[in-house]
Design a protein around this motif. Structure first.
Motif, PDB file in Angstrom:
ATOM      1  N   ALA A 130       5.004 -32.214 -23.195  1.00 54.32           N
ATOM      2  CA  ALA A 130       4.695 -31.115 -24.118  1.00 54.32           C
ATOM      3  C   ALA A 130       3.198 -30.947 -24.349  1.00 54.32           C
ATOM      4  CB  ALA A 130       5.404 -31.343 -25.453  1.00 54.32           C
ATOM      5  N   LYS A 131       2.424 -32.020 -24.129  1.00 55.93           N
ATOM      6  CA  LYS A 131       0.969 -31.919 -24.309  1.00 55.93           C
ATOM      7  C   LYS A 131       0.328 -31.012 -23.253  1.00 55.93           C
ATOM      8  CE  LYS A 131       0.527 -36.619 -26.030  1.00 55.93           C
ATOM      9  NZ  LYS A 131       0.308 -37.948 -25.435  1.00 55.93           N
ATOM     10  N   HIS A 132       1.002 -30.897 -22.114  1.00 60.52           N
ATOM     11  CA  HIS A 132       0.414 -30.123 -21.005  1.00 60.52           C
ATOM     12  C   HIS A 132       0.956 -28.703 -21.037  1.00 60.52           C
ATOM     13  CE1 HIS A 132      -1.321 -33.806 -19.254  1.00 60.52           C
ATOM     14  NE2 HIS A 132      -0.275 -34.356 -19.854  1.00 60.52           N
ATOM     15  N   ASN A 133       0.507 -27.983 -22.039  1.00 61.91           N
ATOM     16  CA  ASN A 133       1.108 -26.668 -22.266  1.00 61.91           C
ATOM     17  C   ASN A 133       0.083 -25.545 -22.207  1.00 61.91           C
ATOM     18  OD1 ASN A 133      -0.277 -27.248 -24.529  1.00 61.91           O
ATOM     19  ND2 ASN A 133       1.377 -26.788 -25.986  1.00 61.91           N
ATOM     20  N   THR A 134      -0.935 -25.738 -21.393  1.00 58.48           N
ATOM     21  CA  THR A 134      -1.972 -24.705 -21.287  1.00 58.48           C
ATOM     22  C   THR A 134      -2.266 -24.397 -19.822  1.00 58.48           C
ATOM     23  OG1 THR A 134      -3.764 -26.310 -21.123  1.00 58.48           O
ATOM     24  CG2 THR A 134      -3.133 -25.585 -23.349  1.00 58.48           C
ATOM     25  N   ARG A 135      -3.024 -23.335 -19.638  1.00 61.28           N
ATOM     26  CA  ARG A 135      -3.460 -22.942 -18.290  1.00 61.28           C
ATOM     27  C   ARG A 135      -4.298 -24.053 -17.640  1.00 61.28           C
ATOM     28  NH1 ARG A 135      -4.537 -19.122 -14.706  1.00 61.28           N
ATOM     29  NH2 ARG A 135      -3.183 -17.469 -15.356  1.00 61.28           N
ATOM     30  N   GLU A 136      -4.992 -24.830 -18.474  1.00 62.22           N
ATOM     31  CA  GLU A 136      -5.854 -25.892 -17.941  1.00 62.22           C
ATOM     32  C   GLU A 136      -5.030 -27.074 -17.464  1.00 62.22           C
ATOM     33  OE1 GLU A 136      -6.708 -24.086 -20.802  1.00 62.22           O
ATOM     34  OE2 GLU A 136      -7.910 -22.996 -19.313  1.00 62.22           O
ATOM     35  N   SER A 137      -3.920 -27.318 -18.108  1.00 62.36           N
ATOM     36  CA  SER A 137      -3.029 -28.383 -17.659  1.00 62.36           C
ATOM     37  C   SER A 137      -1.601 -27.965 -17.982  1.00 62.36           C
ATOM     38  CB  SER A 137      -3.370 -29.703 -18.349  1.00 62.36           C
ATOM     39  OG  SER A 137      -2.477 -30.698 -17.863  1.00 62.36           O
ATOM     40  N   CYS A 138      -0.889 -27.607 -16.935  1.00 64.79           N
ATOM     41  CA  CYS A 138       0.438 -27.016 -17.137  1.00 64.79           C
ATOM     42  C   CYS A 138       1.510 -27.828 -16.406  1.00 64.79           C
ATOM     43  CB  CYS A 138       0.409 -25.560 -16.633  1.00 64.79           C
ATOM     44  SG  CYS A 138       1.991 -24.740 -16.779  1.00 64.79           S
ATOM     45  N   TRP A 139       2.334 -28.507 -17.200  1.00 68.15           N
ATOM     46  CA  TRP A 139       3.463 -29.242 -16.617  1.00 68.15           C
ATOM     47  C   TRP A 139       4.755 -28.550 -17.019  1.00 68.15           C
ATOM     48  CZ3 TRP A 139       2.658 -35.228 -17.739  1.00 68.15           C
ATOM     49  CH2 TRP A 139       1.437 -35.633 -17.170  1.00 68.15           C
ATOM     50  N   ILE A 140       5.704 -28.560 -16.118  1.00 68.53           N
ATOM     51  CA  ILE A 140       7.026 -28.044 -16.487  1.00 68.53           C
ATOM     52  C   ILE A 140       8.110 -28.993 -15.995  1.00 68.53           C
ATOM     53  CG2 ILE A 140       6.450 -25.571 -16.587  1.00 68.53           C
ATOM     54  CD1 ILE A 140       7.676 -25.372 -13.744  1.00 68.53           C
ATOM     55  N   ILE A 141       9.267 -28.882 -16.640  1.00 67.05           N
ATOM     56  CA  ILE A 141      10.416 -29.707 -16.241  1.00 67.05           C
ATOM     57  C   ILE A 141      11.435 -28.807 -15.549  1.00 67.05           C
ATOM     58  CG2 ILE A 141      12.312 -31.178 -17.074  1.00 67.05           C
ATOM     59  CD1 ILE A 141      10.559 -31.632 -19.623  1.00 67.05           C
ATOM     60  N   ILE A 142      11.879 -29.238 -14.372  1.00 61.27           N
ATOM     61  CA  ILE A 142      12.962 -28.520 -13.688  1.00 61.27           C
ATOM     62  C   ILE A 142      13.976 -29.539 -13.189  1.00 61.27           C
ATOM     63  CG2 ILE A 142      13.549 -27.135 -11.671  1.00 61.27           C
ATOM     64  CD1 ILE A 142      10.919 -25.643 -12.160  1.00 61.27           C
ATOM     65  N   HIS A 143      15.213 -29.340 -13.587  1.00 62.04           N
ATOM     66  CA  HIS A 143      16.281 -30.264 -13.186  1.00 62.04           C
ATOM     67  C   HIS A 143      15.897 -31.725 -13.449  1.00 62.04           C
ATOM     68  CE1 HIS A 143      17.604 -26.874 -10.320  1.00 62.04           C
ATOM     69  NE2 HIS A 143      18.402 -26.881 -11.367  1.00 62.04           N
ATOM     70  N   GLY A 144      15.292 -31.974 -14.596  1.00 61.43           N
ATOM     71  CA  GLY A 144      15.011 -33.363 -14.983  1.00 61.43           C
ATOM     72  C   GLY A 144      13.772 -33.984 -14.362  1.00 61.43           C
ATOM     73  N   ASP A 145      13.038 -33.212 -13.550  1.00 64.46           N
ATOM     74  CA  ASP A 145      11.799 -33.739 -12.970  1.00 64.46           C
ATOM     75  C   ASP A 145      10.600 -32.957 -13.507  1.00 64.46           C
ATOM     76  OD1 ASP A 145      12.348 -35.933 -11.148  1.00 64.46           O
ATOM     77  OD2 ASP A 145      13.604 -34.482 -10.096  1.00 64.46           O
ATOM     78  N   VAL A 146       9.473 -33.679 -13.584  1.00 59.44           N
ATOM     79  CA  VAL A 146       8.262 -33.055 -14.125  1.00 59.44           C
ATOM     80  C   VAL A 146       7.337 -32.647 -12.977  1.00 59.44           C
ATOM     81  CG1 VAL A 146       6.285 -33.375 -15.668  1.00 59.44           C
ATOM     82  CG2 VAL A 146       8.450 -34.548 -16.150  1.00 59.44           C
ATOM     83  N   TYR A 147       6.775 -31.460 -13.080  1.00 61.30           N
ATOM     84  CA  TYR A 147       5.868 -30.970 -12.053  1.00 61.30           C
ATOM     85  C   TYR A 147       4.575 -30.492 -12.712  1.00 61.30           C
ATOM     86  CZ  TYR A 147      10.125 -30.977  -9.284  1.00 61.30           C
ATOM     87  OH  TYR A 147      11.268 -31.359  -8.655  1.00 61.30           O
ATOM     88  N   ASP A 148       3.469 -30.830 -12.071  1.00 60.53           N
ATOM     89  CA  ASP A 148       2.178 -30.306 -12.507  1.00 60.53           C
ATOM     90  C   ASP A 148       1.909 -29.040 -11.692  1.00 60.53           C
ATOM     91  OD1 ASP A 148      -0.404 -29.651 -13.006  1.00 60.53           O
ATOM     92  OD2 ASP A 148      -1.246 -31.651 -12.603  1.00 60.53           O
TER      93      ASP A 148
END
Ligand code: 173
Length: 498
Positions: free
Chosen positions: A11-29
């Protein structure tokens, strides 16, 4: 073992400068990918630091993210118990829709393929309905596809002992219980969580052939894995600008037992589907709509995910296809006899006379109309008769009844593709809907074969139809609704108010 990532960390990576998302239980930068995303960066940023699976799933093949991101951007699995569910606010509109879903009539009350469309329209999420139902420009061709069948009338034969009728036949040498196939349509999960697998299962039960689309929501292998032993599947191909990708797809399809390659030739650029565009799949602001990649992101999901299709595809490429596969090659989207003749002369296995469900060139003629000129000219110029095993003709677009199919068979088609009706069937009723749709067609075939006096597909002959008006566009040109609704009626003289 590295400890699992937590939802809080992501949840900390929620900006254009650092954007992580979760898809199907995996995290992607996806920070560096943001501007390369064909659907725009805004939609990803909406889910920055969150679980994006629900938004991602219907419009991406499951492996889209793993194939597009370098390995080091796969940050590993997240501890699901720490991920806060993205609160999807259930709007009043959505509540009303869910009520309508509850109010669906039982399948026993669905009497024909039109009924599925009527229900789907009311129970599907608005965006999904817009995407499936939309067609090019003023949607004239979309409606003409169906209307064209109204210009063909039957000349039935009587007293032929039609106690038993058999409408099974062969497509490219493979048996089918009816002269139809389930044609390729993209993004099945927009309509139902099982997407294309609904079609695979129903096709197996009924012994009909499914054409797997390049842009399926389910992974290609998942769809093939879901087939029964011996079940025949075809593959619809969008040709990638990167021919290595295309080569990989084609050879993989062949290795997995696909029996025919249908190369789409009517979509060098995707048509304008304005119903889809009005929905705007992306939440981009107007000034953010031209991305760096030059993809106009205001134009709906289809445009966004189709930028890989090669508008440079040409006749010259066909020899290359022959060199990379032994599958029969069929061109999907041929629209005049000249191109059908060219395909024949180049040794292809057939053509689909199609205008892409009216979704490409508006005022393209219907497949059934083109069929009449193709059989006439190929007979005149090459002495061919149809149906023809060496060079098979297919049509699709606008088919809603077995009588429509029978007309096409009489005029020389080997089989007819049906697309949207099956989408509407599974969008409203899942697998059971498609099963029921195929039962309806089966019953319609039985009755109508009896009524025209044909005991098998071979007995459905040109003499059984009168298609002499097929080219007459005066008879049933559909209304131009957008234009009509803007036109203000003229007024007659009126009495004065007293
Ligand atoms: O008709 C379509 O919508 C279609 O073929 C397509 C093409 C590219 C992306 C999505 C769908």
């Amino acid at each position: 073992m590295t400890p699992l990532l937590t939802g809080q960390e992501v949840a900390k990576h929620n900006t254009r400068e650092s954007c992580w998302i979760i898809i199907h239980g995996d995290v992607y930068d996806v920070t560096e990918f943001l501007d390369d995303h064909p659907g725009g960066s805004k939609i990803i940023l909406k889910y920055a630091g969150k679980d994006a699976t629900a938004e991602y799933e219907p419009i991406h093949p499951p492996d889209a993210i793993t194939t597009n991101l370098p390995n080091e951007k796969h940050l590993g699995p997240v501890d699901q118990s720490t991920v806060r569910k993205v609160k999807v606010e259930v709007t009043g509109e959505e509540k009303a829709r869910l009520k309508r879903v509850e109010a669906r009539p039982p399948l026993s009350e669905i009497l024909n393929l039109h009924d599925f469309e009527a229900i789907a329209r009311q129970v599907m999420p608005e965006k999904a309905w817009a995407y499936y139902s939309s067609a090019a420009d003023d949607e004239i061709t979309n409606r003409e596809n169906h209307a064209a069948y109204h210009r063909i009338w039957f000349r039935p034969r009587v007293l032929r002992d039609v106690t038993t009728v058999d409408f099974s036949t062969y497509i490219l040498g493979h048996p089918t219980t009816m002269p139809i196939y389930i044609t390729a349509t993209a993004l099945g999960k927009l309509g139902h969580p099982d997407g294309e697998l609904n079609l695979t299962k129903a096709a197996a039960k009924h012994g009909v052939i499914q054409m797997i689309p390049t842009l399926a929501s389910c992974a290609f292998d998942e769809i093939v894995d879901a087939s029964r032993p011996g079940q025949v599947q075809f593959y619809q191909l969008y040709v990638n600008k990167d021919r290595n990708i295309t080569k990989r797809l084609v050879q993989h399809a062949e290795a997995r037992g696909i029996k025919g390659l249908f190369i789409t030739v009517d979509a060098p650029q995707l048509g304008r589907r304005e119903k889809d565009m009005r929905m705007k799949f992306t939440d981009d602001e107007p000034d953010a709509q031209k991305g760096d990649a030059g993809v106009d992101r205001s134009q709906g999901a289809a445009r966004a995910i189709s930028s890989f299709i090669d508008p440079g595809l040409s006749w010259k490429d066909l020899d290359w296809f022959k060199s990379i596969t032994k599958m029969p090659l069929i061109l999907k989207g041929v629209q005049c006899w000249e191109d059908a003749l060219e395909a024949y002369d180049r040794g292809l296995a057939g053509v689909v006379l199609s205008n892409h469900g009216g979704r490409q060139l508006d005022f393209a003629r219907s497949g059934i109309e083109v069929l009449v000129e193709v059989t006439r000219e190929l007979k005149a110029k090459r002495g061919l008769s149809f149906p023809n095993e060496q060079f098979q003709l297919f049509v699709d677009g606008g088919v809603r009844r077995a009588t429509d199919v029978i007309k096409a068979i009489a005029l020389g088609a080997t089989a007819v593709g049906i697309g949207r009706p099956f989408l509407y069937a599974f969008s409203s009723y899942g697998y059971e809907g498609v099963d029921h749709a195929l039962n309806i067609l089966h019953d319609e075939f039985t009755m109508n074969m009896r009524l025209i006096g044909a005991r098998n597909v071979k007995e459905i002959v040109p003499e059984m139809v009168d298609a002499s008006n097929i080219g007459c566009h005066i008879a049933s040109v559909p209304g131009d609704e957008l234009y009509n609704s803007n036109y203000v009626d003229m007024q007659n003289a009126r009495l004065r108010e007293t």
